[in-house]
Design an enzyme around this catalytic site. Structure first.
Site, mmCIF file in Angstrom:
data_model
loop_
_atom_site.group_PDB
_atom_site.id
_atom_site.type_symbol
_atom_site.label_atom_id
_atom_site.label_comp_id
_atom_site.label_asym_id
_atom_site.label_seq_id
_atom_site.Cartn_x
_atom_site.Cartn_y
_atom_site.Cartn_z
ATOM 1 N N ARG A 1 0.906 -1.143 0.049
ATOM 2 C CA ARG A 1 0.138 -0.178 0.083
ATOM 3 C C ARG A 1 0.955 1.197 -0.140
ATOM 4 O O ARG A 1 2.052 1.156 0.431
ATOM 5 C CB ARG A 1 -0.747 0.040 1.331
ATOM 6 C CG ARG A 1 -1.552 -1.234 1.600
ATOM 7 C CD ARG A 1 -2.496 -0.994 2.811
ATOM 8 N NE ARG A 1 -3.171 -2.431 3.035
ATOM 9 C CZ ARG A 1 -4.154 -2.375 4.014
ATOM 10 N NH1 ARG A 1 -4.341 -1.322 4.812
ATOM 11 N NH2 ARG A 1 -4.760 -3.495 3.990
ATOM 12 N N ASP B 1 0.153 5.302 1.229
ATOM 13 C CA ASP B 1 -1.168 6.142 2.020
ATOM 14 C C ASP B 1 -1.563 6.901 0.983
ATOM 15 O O ASP B 1 -1.000 7.574 0.111
ATOM 16 C CB ASP B 1 -0.108 7.145 3.244
ATOM 17 C CG ASP B 1 0.402 6.239 4.293
ATOM 18 O OD1 ASP B 1 -0.079 4.989 4.324
ATOM 19 O OD2 ASP B 1 1.303 6.750 4.858
ATOM 20 N N ARG C 1 7.425 7.983 7.219
ATOM 21 C CA ARG C 1 7.216 9.411 7.706
ATOM 22 C C ARG C 1 7.533 9.508 9.086
ATOM 23 O O ARG C 1 7.677 10.899 9.247
ATOM 24 C CB ARG C 1 5.466 9.581 7.533
ATOM 25 C CG ARG C 1 5.300 9.510 6.048
ATOM 26 C CD ARG C 1 3.909 9.351 5.661
ATOM 27 N NE ARG C 1 2.822 10.263 6.215
ATOM 28 C CZ ARG C 1 1.484 10.162 6.200
ATOM 29 N NH1 ARG C 1 1.018 9.259 5.813
ATOM 30 N NH2 ARG C 1 0.863 11.001 6.968
#
Lengths: 245, 245
Positions: free
Chosen positions: A51, A53, A198
């Site tokens: 995935r 975000d 992040r």
């Protein structure tokens, strides 16, 4: 059945991330599946490398799927790009070995987190860089980055609450590049937990701003506590650069 | 009165060009004047180095204006960027010599025309590159580019119908750069006529596609006829890179 490997670039700004979610069409995976389904005339589902975000971009995401067709891959690539919106592009459409699976075969990934340090904004790339607007101490950030390169339990550098699966990952390298007013953090590893890049980027920025010591970045490996790492930087500064197989 | 020099970057996608037109606010000049007028508390008019077309971008447009204030330029720059939209930024706000005038003092300009040759689009820079989608013969384009570097009457390479002023210009250099799938044409000269860069770029692309000979680009210097040059490429591929003084 032929097995295919797609390489995909996207500006993730207006999408709810990579992964298809129920019937919503506002995902990158959903858009690509819709295009492929139209080309092949029956429902196609693709497997992404993982995935990304909501709001995160990709220079070279990968996906695989199986289908039968006589159409050459050059033609398939033209067709899919004709059907895709301008912010998603298939940059390579290749036949893949029978056993290739875009997620299960991954051996490594590279992400870039892009910081813009000038007081004025970057008008051309404002959707792809996080406008920090302050100078960073690059030498201290490089010292910290070296301390993050290890095989360890990275749960403290993740937004995961708990995990049944292993949260041990290997971060192989973190480059801290100065490109004019841009500071680009390039992370390579065997895999990354939810929000891990992040949060590592946010922690390195706190070091660069003098808000925490370079050594403090090792604390979350001892405490396994999310509270000991830095803040999660915004999704739009993050780009999936490459997937290794 | 202090004299000031501004360096300005803009994504021109949603503007009707640089130059203020009557009361319309949809120009880059208009937006900057509105911001400066708010800061100084009285009407400010600025002089740009020259116009840029609707949809054309700038990495470093320049402008000058006179005003009285005690505010330091760092503060002025922060204030103006706070008031400007995200697609326009003042990247330098400097005191200028008394006699400096952003248009009258110009000695040269550099423009880039960016071509994207891959069949798939450039999702990140699609607003700044012209998606040609075909390979170009770079060697032939370089031969042609050398023939365009001269002091000559460039009226045949312009959309001007007639001109009372001289249409003699000197093109000093044209670089043909291969940057992955991007081919970037970088034009430097003492000045450029209306649409001159976009027409030179269009003519070079016709050479690169084999639609005309490398030598044919010299014809418009003999005939002074617009019909002997190539097509005008779209504005969004063009960026004003630098202004020399």
């Amino acid at each position: 059945m032929n097995n295919y490997r797609l390489t995909i670039a996207y500006d993730g700004s207006r999408y709810s991330g990579w992964q298809r979610q129920g019937n919503t069409e506002n995902t990158v995976q959903g858009r690509i599946e819709t295009a492929l389904t139209e080309i092949f005339g029956h429902k196609i589902e693709i497997n992404g490398s993982g995935r990304t975000d909501a709001g995160t971009h990709a220079l070279a995401q990968t996906a695989s799927f199986r289908a039968d067709t006589e159409m050459p891959t050059e033609k398939l690539m033209d067709e899919v790009n004709r059907l895709l919106p301008g912010d998603i592009a298939v940059t390579a459409f290749d036949p893949a070995p029978e056993r290739f699976h875009a997620r299960l075969s991954v051996t490594g990934k590279t992400y870039a987190y892009r910081l813009w340090t000038a007081v004025y904004p970057n008008v051309f790339e404002r959707k792809f860089v996080y406008h920090l607007g302050k100078p960073l101490n690059i030498a201290e950030m490089k010292r910290s980055a070296a301390l993050l390169c290890r095989e360890a339990d990275f749960i403290g550098y993740s937004s995961l609450k708990k995990s049944k699966k292993s949260t041990v990952r290997t971060v192989r390298s973190i480059e801290v590049l100065e490109l004019g007013p841009e500071v680009r953090l390039v992370f390579n590893g065997d895999g990354f937990l939810y929000n891990m890049v992040r949060i590592m980027a946010g922690t390195l920025v706190e070091v660069g701003l003098g808000k925490r010591s370079a050594e403090s970045v090792a604390v979350p490996f001892e405490t396994l506590d999310r509270a000991d790492a830095g803040e999660t930087l915004p999704a739009h500064g993050l780009t999936l650069v490459n997937v290794e197989y």
